[in-house]
Design a protein around this motif. Structure first.
Motif, PDB file in Angstrom:
ATOM      1  N   ASP A   1       1.482  -4.900   0.113  1.00 34.65           N
ATOM      2  CA  ASP A   1       1.046  -5.964  -0.790  1.00 34.65           C
ATOM      3  C   ASP A   1       1.954  -5.927  -2.009  1.00 34.65           C
ATOM      4  O   ASP A   1       2.359  -4.846  -2.450  1.00 34.65           O
ATOM      5  CB  ASP A   1      -0.389  -5.735  -1.261  1.00 34.65           C
ATOM      6  CG  ASP A   1      -1.414  -5.851  -0.149  1.00 34.65           C
ATOM      7  OD1 ASP A   1      -1.026  -6.218   0.975  1.00 34.65           O
ATOM      8  OD2 ASP A   1      -2.598  -5.558  -0.412  1.00 34.65           O
ATOM      9  N   PHE A   2       2.219  -7.094  -2.578  1.00 38.87           N
ATOM     10  CA  PHE A   2       2.929  -7.142  -3.848  1.00 38.87           C
ATOM     11  C   PHE A   2       1.974  -7.422  -5.010  1.00 38.87           C
ATOM     12  O   PHE A   2       2.263  -7.111  -6.156  1.00 38.87           O
ATOM     13  CB  PHE A   2       4.010  -8.218  -3.825  1.00 38.87           C
ATOM     14  CG  PHE A   2       5.242  -7.817  -3.057  1.00 38.87           C
ATOM     15  CD1 PHE A   2       5.831  -6.573  -3.240  1.00 38.87           C
ATOM     16  CD2 PHE A   2       5.823  -8.692  -2.142  1.00 38.87           C
ATOM     17  CE1 PHE A   2       6.965  -6.201  -2.539  1.00 38.87           C
ATOM     18  CE2 PHE A   2       6.971  -8.330  -1.441  1.00 38.87           C
ATOM     19  CZ  PHE A   2       7.540  -7.081  -1.640  1.00 38.87           C
ATOM     20  N   PHE A   3       0.803  -8.012  -4.691  1.00 40.83           N
ATOM     21  CA  PHE A   3      -0.129  -8.430  -5.731  1.00 40.83           C
ATOM     22  C   PHE A   3      -1.447  -7.674  -5.610  1.00 40.83           C
ATOM     23  O   PHE A   3      -1.905  -7.375  -4.511  1.00 40.83           O
ATOM     24  CB  PHE A   3      -0.372  -9.940  -5.637  1.00 40.83           C
ATOM     25  CG  PHE A   3       0.889 -10.748  -5.763  1.00 40.83           C
ATOM     26  CD1 PHE A   3       1.403 -11.061  -7.009  1.00 40.83           C
ATOM     27  CD2 PHE A   3       1.583 -11.156  -4.636  1.00 40.83           C
ATOM     28  CE1 PHE A   3       2.587 -11.779  -7.126  1.00 40.83           C
ATOM     29  CE2 PHE A   3       2.767 -11.876  -4.736  1.00 40.83           C
ATOM     30  CZ  PHE A   3       3.263 -12.183  -5.992  1.00 40.83           C
ATOM     31  N   TYR A   4      -2.031  -7.387  -6.751  1.00 37.63           N
ATOM     32  CA  TYR A   4      -3.281  -6.629  -6.767  1.00 37.63           C
ATOM     33  C   TYR A   4      -4.424  -7.439  -6.169  1.00 37.63           C
ATOM     34  O   TYR A   4      -4.561  -8.642  -6.409  1.00 37.63           O
ATOM     35  CB  TYR A   4      -3.659  -6.226  -8.191  1.00 37.63           C
ATOM     36  CG  TYR A   4      -5.035  -5.599  -8.256  1.00 37.63           C
ATOM     37  CD1 TYR A   4      -5.240  -4.310  -7.774  1.00 37.63           C
ATOM     38  CD2 TYR A   4      -6.125  -6.321  -8.749  1.00 37.63           C
ATOM     39  CE1 TYR A   4      -6.504  -3.744  -7.802  1.00 37.63           C
ATOM     40  CE2 TYR A   4      -7.389  -5.757  -8.781  1.00 37.63           C
ATOM     41  CZ  TYR A   4      -7.578  -4.465  -8.301  1.00 37.63           C
ATOM     42  OH  TYR A   4      -8.821  -3.907  -8.316  1.00 37.63           O
ATOM     43  N   SER A   5      -5.238  -6.760  -5.384  1.00 36.53           N
ATOM     44  CA  SER A   5      -6.471  -7.341  -4.873  1.00 36.53           C
ATOM     45  C   SER A   5      -7.525  -6.240  -4.850  1.00 36.53           C
ATOM     46  O   SER A   5      -7.258  -5.142  -4.353  1.00 36.53           O
ATOM     47  CB  SER A   5      -6.288  -7.895  -3.453  1.00 36.53           C
ATOM     48  OG  SER A   5      -7.546  -8.174  -2.870  1.00 36.53           O
ATOM     49  N   PRO A   6      -8.716  -6.497  -5.364  1.00 38.74           N
ATOM     50  CA  PRO A   6      -9.776  -5.477  -5.318  1.00 38.74           C
ATOM     51  C   PRO A   6     -10.209  -5.164  -3.889  1.00 38.74           C
ATOM     52  O   PRO A   6     -10.879  -4.163  -3.650  1.00 38.74           O
ATOM     53  CB  PRO A   6     -10.915  -6.114  -6.130  1.00 38.74           C
ATOM     54  CG  PRO A   6     -10.657  -7.583  -6.077  1.00 38.74           C
ATOM     55  CD  PRO A   6      -9.163  -7.725  -6.043  1.00 38.74           C
ATOM     56  N   LEU A   7      -9.790  -6.018  -2.954  1.00 39.65           N
ATOM     57  CA  LEU A   7     -10.172  -5.820  -1.545  1.00 39.65           C
ATOM     58  C   LEU A   7      -9.038  -5.212  -0.723  1.00 39.65           C
ATOM     59  O   LEU A   7      -9.111  -5.200   0.500  1.00 39.65           O
ATOM     60  CB  LEU A   7     -10.577  -7.166  -0.926  1.00 39.65           C
ATOM     61  CG  LEU A   7     -11.721  -7.916  -1.614  1.00 39.65           C
ATOM     62  CD1 LEU A   7     -11.935  -9.268  -0.939  1.00 39.65           C
ATOM     63  CD2 LEU A   7     -12.999  -7.100  -1.585  1.00 39.65           C
ATOM     64  N   ARG A   8      -8.003  -4.694  -1.389  1.00 38.19           N
ATOM     65  CA  ARG A   8      -6.818  -4.240  -0.651  1.00 38.19           C
ATOM     66  C   ARG A   8      -7.137  -3.134   0.345  1.00 38.19           C
ATOM     67  O   ARG A   8      -6.483  -3.036   1.382  1.00 38.19           O
ATOM     68  CB  ARG A   8      -5.729  -3.793  -1.612  1.00 38.19           C
ATOM     69  CG  ARG A   8      -6.066  -2.600  -2.466  1.00 38.19           C
ATOM     70  CD  ARG A   8      -4.901  -2.082  -3.300  1.00 38.19           C
ATOM     71  NE  ARG A   8      -3.917  -3.073  -3.636  1.00 38.19           N
ATOM     72  CZ  ARG A   8      -2.934  -2.904  -4.516  1.00 38.19           C
ATOM     73  NH1 ARG A   8      -2.842  -1.758  -5.173  1.00 38.19           N
ATOM     74  NH2 ARG A   8      -2.054  -3.846  -4.746  1.00 38.19           N
ATOM     75  N   GLU A   9      -8.150  -2.320   0.077  1.00 40.32           N
ATOM     76  CA  GLU A   9      -8.494  -1.245   1.011  1.00 40.32           C
ATOM     77  C   GLU A   9      -9.103  -1.796   2.299  1.00 40.32           C
ATOM     78  O   GLU A   9      -9.112  -1.126   3.324  1.00 40.32           O
ATOM     79  CB  GLU A   9      -9.458  -0.255   0.357  1.00 40.32           C
ATOM     80  CG  GLU A   9      -8.879   0.502  -0.829  1.00 40.32           C
ATOM     81  CD  GLU A   9      -7.761   1.463  -0.438  1.00 40.32           C
ATOM     82  OE1 GLU A   9      -7.658   1.786   0.752  1.00 40.32           O
ATOM     83  OE2 GLU A   9      -6.986   1.861  -1.325  1.00 40.32           O
ATOM     84  N   GLN A  10      -9.596  -3.034   2.249  1.00 34.32           N
ATOM     85  CA  GLN A  10     -10.176  -3.645   3.445  1.00 34.32           C
ATOM     86  C   GLN A  10      -9.121  -4.351   4.294  1.00 34.32           C
ATOM     87  O   GLN A  10      -9.372  -4.705   5.447  1.00 34.32           O
ATOM     88  CB  GLN A  10     -11.252  -4.657   3.048  1.00 34.32           C
ATOM     89  CG  GLN A  10     -12.424  -4.067   2.300  1.00 34.32           C
ATOM     90  CD  GLN A  10     -13.419  -5.128   1.877  1.00 34.32           C
ATOM     91  OE1 GLN A  10     -13.595  -6.147   2.563  1.00 34.32           O
ATOM     92  NE2 GLN A  10     -14.086  -4.906   0.756  1.00 34.32           N
ATOM     93  N   SER A  11      -7.955  -4.580   3.706  1.00 32.10           N
ATOM     94  CA  SER A  11      -6.898  -5.271   4.438  1.00 32.10           C
ATOM     95  C   SER A  11      -6.291  -4.338   5.477  1.00 32.10           C
ATOM     96  O   SER A  11      -6.505  -3.125   5.458  1.00 32.10           O
ATOM     97  CB  SER A  11      -5.832  -5.774   3.475  1.00 32.10           C
ATOM     98  OG  SER A  11      -4.958  -6.671   4.122  1.00 32.10           O
ATOM     99  N   PHE A  12      -5.502  -4.917   6.381  1.00 31.12           N
ATOM    100  CA  PHE A  12      -4.980  -4.123   7.488  1.00 31.12           C
ATOM    101  C   PHE A  12      -3.738  -4.793   8.052  1.00 31.12           C
ATOM    102  O   PHE A  12      -3.446  -5.959   7.760  1.00 31.12           O
ATOM    103  CB  PHE A  12      -6.034  -3.977   8.582  1.00 31.12           C
ATOM    104  CG  PHE A  12      -6.571  -5.291   9.095  1.00 31.12           C
ATOM    105  CD1 PHE A  12      -6.010  -5.911  10.204  1.00 31.12           C
ATOM    106  CD2 PHE A  12      -7.625  -5.930   8.444  1.00 31.12           C
ATOM    107  CE1 PHE A  12      -6.485  -7.125  10.673  1.00 31.12           C
ATOM    108  CE2 PHE A  12      -8.112  -7.161   8.906  1.00 31.12           C
ATOM    109  CZ  PHE A  12      -7.544  -7.753  10.017  1.00 31.12           C
ATOM    110  N   VAL A  13      -3.007  -4.054   8.870  1.00 28.16           N
ATOM    111  CA  VAL A  13      -1.839  -4.601   9.553  1.00 28.16           C
ATOM    112  C   VAL A  13      -2.318  -5.265  10.837  1.00 28.16           C
ATOM    113  O   VAL A  13      -2.903  -4.610  11.704  1.00 28.16           O
ATOM    114  CB  VAL A  13      -0.825  -3.487   9.877  1.00 28.16           C
ATOM    115  CG1 VAL A  13       0.345  -4.052  10.674  1.00 28.16           C
ATOM    116  CG2 VAL A  13      -0.326  -2.831   8.592  1.00 28.16           C
ATOM    117  N   THR A  14      -2.098  -6.552  10.964  1.00 28.01           N
ATOM    118  CA  THR A  14      -2.546  -7.267  12.155  1.00 28.01           C
ATOM    119  C   THR A  14      -1.720  -6.858  13.377  1.00 28.01           C
ATOM    120  O   THR A  14      -0.644  -6.270  13.247  1.00 28.01           O
ATOM    121  CB  THR A  14      -2.436  -8.786  11.960  1.00 28.01           C
ATOM    122  OG1 THR A  14      -1.067  -9.122  11.689  1.00 28.01           O
ATOM    123  CG2 THR A  14      -3.302  -9.254  10.805  1.00 28.01           C
TER     124      THR A  14
END
Length: 289
Positions: free
Chosen positions: A89-102
């Motif tokens: 990610d380049f931008f902060y997101s409070p949900l970044r820990e929920q994101s994943f590599v598709t």
């Protein structure tokens, strides 16, 4: 998924490396997918084919590429491929820990839109190609290798160094591809100058040569710049202005069609009617009613 983002200040820059390693495989194909994050890669060895939004890019040793969030793409390796890469990610997101590599086959991101990173290309004055041409390729390569080296470790210092390098990566990309303020100003001046010129010549016969001469460009260069800024040819744009003006006159005056045709630069009422119906789907008389 494309949109225009107004300001960097609305999207805090805080890189986060999700996965960073040297991919190694021979003769492979990975099917269509879209990413929630960015994929930055370097081809160290082999031949690599990327197809992004229907366009194929060939990568040879020494080439870099960037896949942006939401882009539909496939990958194909020919021979033994060694591909150092980073998902981040380049931008902060409070949900970044929920994101994943598709994974291949994952093309519908409708359920994960809150995890989708903003695209760099959706910001004003920034346009990065898929296949990059960095001004400092050696520096970019070394940066990626150092990032991979630090990512292998789980201690806090290595994590901080990894994110620091990701920030440096973003700075290099922006430095290479951000449009200068002077170039933006020149584009704005060109667009305003041509719009004013064409509006003042709605009722006149004006050629592309006339337009180019007014802009101070050669005809070929004028056509390229005009299409880049207006997304249509000069004559298509002028026709649009003429039909817009004709629509105003039809709605706001009782002028006859031949007079409106004359005011708006059409050869005669018949020519005007044909162009109007082709563009707006109805005749001038029906539009007026």
């Amino acid at each position: 998924m494309e949109q225009r983002l107004n300001s960097w200040s609305d999207y805090p820059v805080l890189p986060f490396v999700r996965l960073c390693y040297r991919f190694e495989q021979s003769a492979f194909f990975q099917g269509e997918r879209r990413l929630l994050d960015y994929l930055f890669l370097f081809l160290e060895e082999g031949r690599y084919l990327l197809t992004v939004e229907g366009t194929e890019y060939e990568l040879l040793p020494g080439d870099f590429a960037l896949i942006q969030p939401g882009q539909l793409f496939t990958t194909k390796g020919i021979g033994r491929c060694l591909v150092p890469n980073a998902h981040l990610d380049f931008f902060y997101s409070p949900l970044r820990e929920q994101s994943f590599v598709t994974t291949p086959g994952q093309t519908n991101l409708a359920s994960y839109m809150e995890l989708l990173q903003p695209r760099l290309n959706d910001f004003p004055s920034l346009q990065l190609p898929v296949k990059l041409a960095p001004r400092q390729p050696q520096q970019l390569k070394e940066l990626l290798y150092r990032m991979i080296g630090h990512f292998k470790h789980n201690d806090i210092q290595s994590m901080l160094l990894t994110q620091k390098l990701a920030t440096e990566l973003l700075v290099l990309l922006i430095t290479d591809y951000e449009e200068s303020s002077s170039a933006r100003f020149e584009d704005q001046q060109f667009a305003a100058k041509m719009k004013s010129f064409l509006v003042s010549h709605i009722s006149s016969t004006v050629s592309v040569v006339d337009m180019a001469r007014h802009a101070g460009y050669s005809e070929s260069h004028f056509n390229v710049v005009f299409h880049r800024l207006f997304s249509v040819t000069p004559h298509q744009y002028l026709l649009g202005l003429r039909l817009d003006k004709a629509s105003e006159l039809l709605a706001g005056t009782d002028h006859k069609l031949d007079l409106i045709a004359e005011y708006c630069g059409f050869a005669n009422a018949s020519h005007f009617s044909k162009a109007f119906k082709k563009k707006l789907g109805c005749s001038p008389r029906a539009y007026r009613k």
